[in-house]
Design a protein around this motif. Structure first.
Motif, short mmCIF file in Angstrom:
data_model
loop_
_atom_site.label_atom_id
_atom_site.label_comp_id
_atom_site.label_asym_id
_atom_site.label_seq_id
_atom_site.Cartn_x
_atom_site.Cartn_y
_atom_site.Cartn_z
N PHE A 1 38.60 21.51 1.89
CA PHE A 1 39.61 20.77 1.13
C PHE A 1 39.26 20.70 -0.35
N ASP A 2 40.27 20.89 -1.18
CA ASP A 2 40.16 20.63 -2.61
C ASP A 2 41.34 19.75 -2.95
N GLU B 1 49.07 16.56 0.43
CA GLU B 1 48.31 17.56 -0.34
C GLU B 1 47.36 18.34 0.57
N THR B 2 46.76 17.64 1.53
CA THR B 2 45.82 18.35 2.41
C THR B 2 46.56 19.36 3.29
N ASP C 1 47.10 22.28 1.00
CA ASP C 1 45.80 22.89 0.72
C ASP C 1 45.34 23.74 1.91
N LYS D 1 45.02 27.98 2.28
CA LYS D 1 43.76 28.65 2.60
C LYS D 1 43.84 29.43 3.91
N ARG E 1 50.44 21.28 -6.79
CA ARG E 1 49.78 22.08 -5.76
C ARG E 1 50.61 23.28 -5.32
N ASP F 1 37.98 27.15 -6.80
CA ASP F 1 37.89 26.63 -5.43
C ASP F 1 37.27 27.70 -4.53
#
Ligand SMILES: Nc1nc2c(ncn2[C@@H]2O[C@H](COP(=O)(O)OP(=O)(O)O)[C@@H](O)[C@H]2O)c(=O)[nH]1
Ligand SMILES: [Mg+2]
Length: 326
Positions: free
Chosen positions: A188-189, A199-200, A203, A207, A246, A321
């Motif tokens: 996570f960033d 946001e997670t 994110d 990825k 994001r 990241d």
């Protein structure tokens, strides 16, 4: 955005009973519910034959929540009063130090039902997903109290943004319970300090982690009061900028704004030029309008430049990241 699979996959044992599971609960003045939520959680794990979970609270309370939790053998992380997102970042980081296979998060207000835990773990065990989210809208009747129309509107907007950004068929923007392979949490960033939930999701998706929703109940909050979604406009105001940044939406919006300002300037110029009978000399009578057009052009170019810089910063962050995780 196309997910980039740059993380290294670690294998999970097929049976959740062999997993080390850490559950992170965010708490802010939840003394009235924390004890029962922790007890319910432990019972739910026991009833499903799961080993006792390690529980971490990410706490921003002024009441006795943290003392009560510490007395129950729960680890306490101080959120420093900087918001739910910040506290959860610290809580999740602390969870990773406990060498978990899976990290779950759950609200500490009793709205989620931990007896549903297996529903969240099974897709991980079957390797169908890396992150399993609860949705209150996958089936009718999951919300067990009168759900305000304004809150429904808020979830429709946020879930719509999440669908657009990720391309996933998500139906809810913030279920109270979720389960994630530790790998997801490790990568996570998170930028937002107020909220981490949406946001997670973005994110993890960016990825390349696989995300799945399962139907999940949403019980009435029996004690205390809802703060995160207590005020929907405030929630959206805090959440939207982070989602825009994001997703890169802010860059598109800046480019579009710059484009339309320049188009408006050109149209305005053509109009006054036509009014002047396409005579350059008569244009000198329109100095204020010409100044206005020049200003519009300059503003358009500046907004375009800001968009360009924002895109560069976004790319640099993505690169950093990636390097940080390698
Ligand atoms: N650490 C921390 N937890 C918070 C904060 N705000 C809310 N929470 C916790 O986050 C969970 C969800 O909050 P709640 O207000 O019920 O959210 P809602 O039901 O989505 O409106 C609960 O366990 C709260 O105690 C905060 O600022 N810091
Ligand atoms: Mg709640």
């Amino acid at each position: 955005m196309k997910p980039s699979l740059w993380f290294e996959e670690t294998k999970l044992a097929a049976d959740p009973r062999a997993w080390n599971i850490v559950v992170v609960l965010p708490t802010r003045d939840e003394a009235a519910t924390t004890r029962s939520v922790i007890e319910e959680l432990r019972v739910a794990f026991q009833e499903n034959g799961l080993p006792e979970p390690v529980i971490v609270i990410a706490d921003d309370s002024c009441d006795e929540t943290r003392h009560m939790a510490a007395g129950m053998g729960v680890r306490v992380v101080n959120g420093e009063g900087k918001g739910l997102g910040f506290a959860m970042q610290k809580g999740l980081k602390a969870a990773l130090t406990l060498n978990p296979d899976v990290v779950c998060s759950m609200d500490a207000d009793g709205q989620s039902d931990p007896r549903e835990i297996m529903k969240f773990l099974e897709p991980l065990a079957r390797r169908e997903a890396d992150m399993v989210l609860g949705s209150r809208f996958l089936q009718p009747g999951l919300i067990q109290y009168r759900y305000r129309a304004i809150n429904r509107l808020g979830t429709i907007i946020l879930a719509g943004i999440l669908r657009r950004v990720t391309g996933l068929p998500l139906t809810d923007s913030h279920g109270g319970l979720r389960a994630m392979r530790a790998e997801v949490v490790r990568h996570f960033d998170i930028l937002g300090t107020h909220t981490y939930v949406q946001e997670t999701i973005i994110d993890a998706h960016q990825k390349g982690f696989r995300i799945k929703e399962v139907p999940s109940v949403w019980r009435k909050r029996e004690r205390g009061k809802s703060r995160v979604v207590g005020s929907i406009p405030k929630y959206i105001m805090y959440t939207l900028p982070i989602l825009m940044i994001r997703s890169g939406m802010h860059v598109r919006w800046l480019y579009r704004l710059a484009f339309w300002i320049v188009v408006a300037a050109v149209v305005y110029f053509v109009v006054i030029f036509a009014e002047a009978g396409f005579s350059k000399e008569r244009l000198y009578d329109r100095i204020p309008a010409l100044l206005c057009i020049a200003m519009m052009g300059i503003i358009g170019i500046q907004i375009f430049t800001v968009g360009f810089l924002a895109e560069m910063l976004r790319l640099i962050k993505a690169k950093l990241d990636q390097v940080g995780h390698e």
